[in-house]
Design a protein around this motif. Structure first.
Motif, short mmCIF file in Angstrom:
data_model
loop_
_atom_site.label_atom_id
_atom_site.label_comp_id
_atom_site.label_asym_id
_atom_site.label_seq_id
_atom_site.Cartn_x
_atom_site.Cartn_y
_atom_site.Cartn_z
N GLY A 1 1.66 4.37 -3.38
CA GLY A 1 2.13 6.13 -2.36
C GLY A 1 0.72 6.20 -1.47
O GLY A 1 0.26 8.03 -1.60
N LEU A 2 0.06 5.19 -0.89
CA LEU A 2 -1.26 5.22 -0.07
C LEU A 2 -0.22 6.13 1.01
O LEU A 2 0.97 6.12 1.92
N ASP A 3 -0.76 7.13 1.88
CA ASP A 3 -0.09 7.20 2.91
C ASP A 3 -0.77 6.37 3.86
O ASP A 3 -1.55 5.80 3.84
N ALA B 1 0.85 -1.28 -0.01
CA ALA B 1 0.05 0.10 0.10
C ALA B 1 0.94 1.40 -0.24
O ALA B 1 0.86 2.14 -0.60
N ARG B 2 2.07 0.89 1.10
CA ARG B 2 2.82 2.57 0.34
C ARG B 2 3.77 2.29 -0.47
O ARG B 2 3.87 3.65 -0.94
N GLN C 1 -4.48 6.38 4.26
CA GLN C 1 -5.04 5.58 3.50
C GLN C 1 -4.52 4.03 3.77
O GLN C 1 -5.25 3.24 3.37
#
Lengths: 216, 251
Positions: A123-125, A119-120, A128
């Protein structure tokens, strides 16, 4: 058994009070407990510390003591809940949230680190990846322990009887006093009412568990 | 060690050092990857090659040195880091497809959540990408219903959906059954042919020969040697690389 018919309204109101205590506190504890769990895994040290302090403070204090404080204690710091019912909901939610937090946190830890890394990497923070990837998977694994927490909460509502809330347990002592000759029947009626709540939710949780199972 | 560089640099690591406790896993690593270049990183296990790959999108932090992507220094955390990561595709050894999402949702999630694309637009592109990697007909299944090779191809499509500037492959075929390795390598070779900038940590020497512009050989946290694949495989200059190659190529 005539007392059952005579006191139907009292029993029904006690049942509904217990049920609403449990439902309201359960919902609030779920929300607060989830936020606390998110804090406990957050990269921010202060949030982790705060949540850990909360959990240790509330799960290690007897629920009755929390009730005493919220009903009588806070008067000395010029605060008061509008009704005893609201105070009971507050005590039950604050206490239960600590247990929800730990259950949800164990669920978060059971989600493989690769899921959050993926997920990271997209580009999810932090927020998110927690809300869209980690928590939805964590909740599926914590349904059984959350079921335990919920059932414990449903029974813990009985402490409210000691603080002028007319729940099932308060009804029990009132009916037992008035119907000394039928005391076993009174007990049976009240226990049955509790079982309606706890057994039906145990069944509900097992349905939920099967429906939400993830194929891995 | 000299880098023979021609084009414009996209990823640049300079003086990178990293420790895991007392273990010095990356030691003074300098590496520049040009736009469109395919760099294959090989080396014995524990040599730091996976760690090196993971520092490029900061899944691993570094203690010393600097990493820039397209001229921008890697931010330490927060929104800026998330934004930079969205331009760096990553494919993991264990696929890491989102277990609770369908194949299609796995590929649309990034574009929708990070790029703010509409669901319809993201789905259209996702289906194109899934077709491209040969799993278009599996779009509505969940990851566990696919074979390892299929899952890894979905993972490549998921990374591609973000239109990354560079793709990192961290041992993409190491968890696969032998008969599935080639289907993944074929997709990677076609990406390389299309000009994607790639950093590939792998044990697949065949892939290195076919697709790499440069082979980087690591040992004990250092880049020991870097050269074009032909030179590396036929005339490695370091004893350590000769030893490594003799062990893996002779049987």
């Amino acid at each position: 058994m005539s007392f059952l018919v005579d006191n139907f309204t009292l029993l029904r109101d006690g049942f509904l009070t217990t049920l609403s205590l449990a439902l309201l506190s359960g919902l609030l504890a779920l929300l607060l407990g989830t936020v606390l769990a998110a804090m406990r895994v957050s990269p921010v040290l202060a949030l982790r510390g705060l949540a850990t302090f909360y959990v240790e403070a509330f799960r290690n204090t007897p629920l009755t003591v929390i009730f005493f404080f919220l009903v009588f204690g806070i008067v000395y710091i010029d605060l008061q809940f509008p009704t005893k019912f609201v105070a009971a909901v507050a005590a039950l939610s604050l206490y239960t949230a600590a247990f929800v937090c730990e259950a949800v946190r164990s669920g978060i830890n059971s989600v493989s680190t690769g899921q959050a890394e993926a997920a990271r990497a997209l580009g999810l923070d932090f927020r998110q990846s927690l809300t869209t990837i980690v928590l939805p998977q964590a909740f599926r694994t914590v349904i059984p322990p959350l079921g335990n927490v919920w059932i414990a909460l449903a029974k813990n509502t009985s402490i409210a009887a000691g603080f002028a809330v007319t729940d099932l347990t308060a009804v029990l002592s009132r009916l037992a006093n008035a119907n000394g000759d039928q005391i076993l029947a009174v007990f049976a009626a009240v226990v049955a009412a509790y079982l309606i709540i706890t057994l039906s939710s145990a069944w509900g949780f097992s349905v939920l568990e099967r429906k939400l199972a993830i194929v891995r | 060690m000299t880098d023979v560089q021609t084009g414009d640099p996209l990823v640049r690591l300079s003086g990178v050092n990293k420790w895991f406790g007392s273990l010095h896993v990356l030691q003074d690593v300098d590496l520049t990857i040009d736009r469109g270049e395919v760099v294959v990183v090989i080396g014995p296990s524990g040599s730091g090659k996976s760690t090196l790959c993971r520092t490029i999108n900061r899944l691993e932090s570094i203690e010393q040195g600097e990493i820039t992507i397209d001229g921008v220094k890697l931010p330490e955390e927060g929104k800026a880091l998330a934004a930079l990561r969205s331009d760096v595709g990553m494919v993991f050894q264990s696929f890491n497809l989102f277990a609770h999402k369908t194949i299609l949702e796995n590929v649309t999630l990034g574009p929708v959540k990070v790029r703010g694309k509409s669901k319809a637009e993201a789905e259209k592109r996702a289906r194109e990408l899934l077709d491209r990697v040969g799993v278009g007909h599996q779009a509505d299944k969940v990851p566990a219903q696919l074979s390892g090779g299929q899952q890894q191809r979905v993972a490549i499509a998921r990374a591609l959906a973000m239109d990354p500037k560079v793709m990192l492959f961290d041992e993409p075929t190491s968890a696969l059954d032998p008969e599935m390795i080639n289907e993944v390598l074929e997709v990677m070779v076609s990406l390389a042919r299309d000009g994607m900038t790639m950093v590939v940590v792998t044990h697949e020497m065949g892939f290195a020969r076919r697709a790499a512009n440069r082979v980087v050989f690591m040992d004990a946290g250092r880049i020991v040697e870097a050269s074009d694949p032909e030179t590396f495989f036929t005339a490695p200059s370091s004893d350590r690389a000769k030893d490594f190659l003799s062990k893996i190529l002779n049987h």
